[in-house]
Design a protein around this motif. Structure first.
Motif, PDB file in Angstrom:
ATOM      1  N   ARG A 101       0.859  -1.193   0.000  1.00  0.00           N
ATOM      2  CA  ARG A 101       0.000   0.000   0.000  1.00  0.00           C
ATOM      3  C   ARG A 101       0.887   1.231   0.000  1.00  0.00           C
ATOM      4  O   ARG A 101       1.711   1.427   0.874  1.00  0.00           O
ATOM      5  N   LYS A 104      -2.950   6.861   0.372  1.00  0.00           N
ATOM      6  CA  LYS A 104      -4.371   7.025   0.064  1.00  0.00           C
ATOM      7  C   LYS A 104      -4.603   8.378  -0.599  1.00  0.00           C
ATOM      8  O   LYS A 104      -3.996   9.383  -0.210  1.00  0.00           O
ATOM      9  N   MET A 126      -3.385   5.258 -10.347  1.00  0.00           N
ATOM     10  CA  MET A 126      -2.976   5.338  -8.934  1.00  0.00           C
ATOM     11  C   MET A 126      -3.314   4.022  -8.235  1.00  0.00           C
ATOM     12  O   MET A 126      -2.520   3.502  -7.453  1.00  0.00           O
ATOM     13  N   PHE A 131      -2.033   2.667  -4.690  1.00  0.00           N
ATOM     14  CA  PHE A 131      -2.686   3.665  -3.840  1.00  0.00           C
ATOM     15  C   PHE A 131      -4.153   3.298  -3.656  1.00  0.00           C
ATOM     16  O   PHE A 131      -4.794   2.790  -4.578  1.00  0.00           O
ATOM     17  N   LYS A 220       4.265   9.212  -5.645  1.00  0.00           N
ATOM     18  CA  LYS A 220       5.230   8.340  -4.956  1.00  0.00           C
ATOM     19  C   LYS A 220       6.331   9.170  -4.303  1.00  0.00           C
ATOM     20  O   LYS A 220       6.686   8.944  -3.150  1.00  0.00           O
TER      21      LYS A 220
END
Lengths: 232, 211
Positions: A101, A104, A126, A131, A220
């Motif tokens: 993960r 968010k 994404m 994400f 990122k």
């Protein structure tokens, strides 16, 4: 003639099948992508590997050719539809098997703007990059963004606008975050055809992202920077 | 002068090289500008059009206008474009070049009148607008560039959030009205015809012509 021979996906080696999936994504061949995803699952590939090595890698080629003026919007949409159909199969499996993960994101087009093609591409890429994405859809007033930030507690807020008449609304949202003293709690990324770096800087966003691939890379970098800062 | 919409779309229109004010305009406005020129006897206006298809890549409009202004060789120039998706860049460039341009975000706005358009913008952002030119050139500017001739299944990805097609009519033409209705049906949208005439374009050209 060799070109007319039908390709039997199940007869291809893993390596050739992944390359064929890149080609099929490029050509927007939804049914073939679904079939290939199922074949790789049967062969014991992890959902995460199928997503990244076959779908995301293929879609990155599409994105690069769009950026370079080789492909145009209709072809990108067909490719996105094909990728989406693969992701529908993979999503529940990714939840079961777990995948890295990255962070968010809450994303939506701004108030008065109903153009969501770019926003949908960003959301999809994404998700493909790991994400978690909460998509607020179209025509979002500042209150809607604030509510989502409060309930979802994302790392990133993404805003999109296609019109020169609606893009100034991004500044309204950012200024409201500043007034409430929560601007620095989020990475704010903005995008849309009429925007540019200068506009992104002028309204106080962290970055302008010219396409979905850039959005993923920018997200990122900023998330990693944020984590480093928090752990320092 | 007979105008060919296909040529106005792809190539534009060369200036005649006479008249003391050069109008550098979007090819999509040629019919309307020439109608106003005729009606008002503005014989000193020399119309040059850039290809209307620049609107498919708005980022190219600024450099095309700049090149045309520079090529005018110091002649007095008025730019008949609104912002047209350039995000203020065209206005900035015109300022640098010392030339005036039409006010407003786009032709849908100035045909209706910028003030009137802005007044209902918040209530009408799900409307898709067509002008006379765009109704005539619907396939070249909407249907084909969006790939709907090859992939009709993409229609709702583009237009799913729109609710109606508003045909802003510059002229009274039942044939165009019928064609606009057909465009709305093809896009799966409700139809509304709104007569605008030439809107703010008239005053913009009158001011330029008198200056």
């Amino acid at each position: 003639m060799a070109d007319d021979e039908e390709i039997i996906l199940s007869e291809l080696s893993d390596e050739d099948l992944v390359l064929q999936m890149h080609d099929d994504l490029y050509d927007g061949m939804k049914d073939e992508i679904e079939e290939a995803v199922n074949i790789l699952i049967e062969r014991g590939w992890t959902p995460y590997d199928i997503l990244t090595k076959a779908l995301v890698a293929g879609m990155t080629i599409v994105g690069n050719d769009f950026r370079d003026g080789i492909l145009f919007v209709p072809e990108v949409l067909l490719a996105a539809n094909a990728m989406k159909s693969g992701m529908v199969i993979l999503k529940p499996l990714l939840v079961e098997t777990g995948a890295p993960r990255m962070g968010k994101m809450v994303i939506g087009t701004v108030k008065g703007d109903i153009h969501d093609i770019g926003k949908n591409l960003v959301a999809m890429m994404m998700e493909g990059a790991g994400f978690e994405v909460v998509d607020l859809g179209i025509n979002n007033a500042v209150e809607k963004y604030l509510e989502a930030l409060e309930t979802e507690k994302p790392d990133i807020l993404g805003m999109s606008a296609l019109l020169t008449t609606t893009m100034p609304y991004m500044k309204v949202v950012i200024d409201t975050l500043k007034e409430k003293g929560i601007r620095d709690d989020y990475i704010v990324l903005v995008g849309g055809a009429p925007l540019n770096d200068e506009f992104g800087r002028a309204i106080g966003a962290d970055a302008y992202c010219r396409d979905a691939a850039v959005a993923v890379e920018t997200a990122k970098v900023h998330v990693a920077r944020r984590h480093n800062r928090m752990s320092a | 002068m007979t105008l060919d919409d296909r040529i106005l779309s792809d190539e534009g229109l060369a200036p005649r090289g006479e008249g003391r004010l050069r109008l550098i305009a979007c090819g999509a406005l040629a019919h309307e500008i020439l109608a106003l020129k005729r009606a008002n006897g503005w014989d000193h206006l020399d119309l040059q059009c850039l290809p209307a298809k620049l609107h498919l890549r708005p980022e190219k409009i600024v450099e095309a206008v700049e090149a045309a202004v520079r090529a005018a060789g110091g002649a007095q120039v008025f730019v008949v474009y609104a912002d047209c998706g350039t995000g203020g860049a065209l206005q900035q460039k015109c300022k640098e070049l010392g030339v005036e341009m039409v006010e407003g975000p786009h032709c849908y706005s100035f045909f209706e009148g910028n003030a009137a358009f802005a007044a209902h913008a918040e209530d009408e952002f799900t409307a898709f607008y067509l002008t006379d030119f765009l109704v005539r050139q619907f396939d070249a500017f909407v249907w084909r560039p969006m790939g709907l001739d090859r992939h009709p299944e993409l229609r709702d990805m583009y237009f799913g959030h729109y609710t109606k097609l508003v045909y802003q009519a510059q002229t009274e033409d039942p044939a165009l009205d019928a064609k606009a209705q057909d465009c709305a049906a093809r896009l799966g949208l409700a139809y509304e015809r709104r007569f605008t005439g030439y809107g703010d374009l008239t005053d913009a050209l009158r001011t330029a012509a008198g200056s």
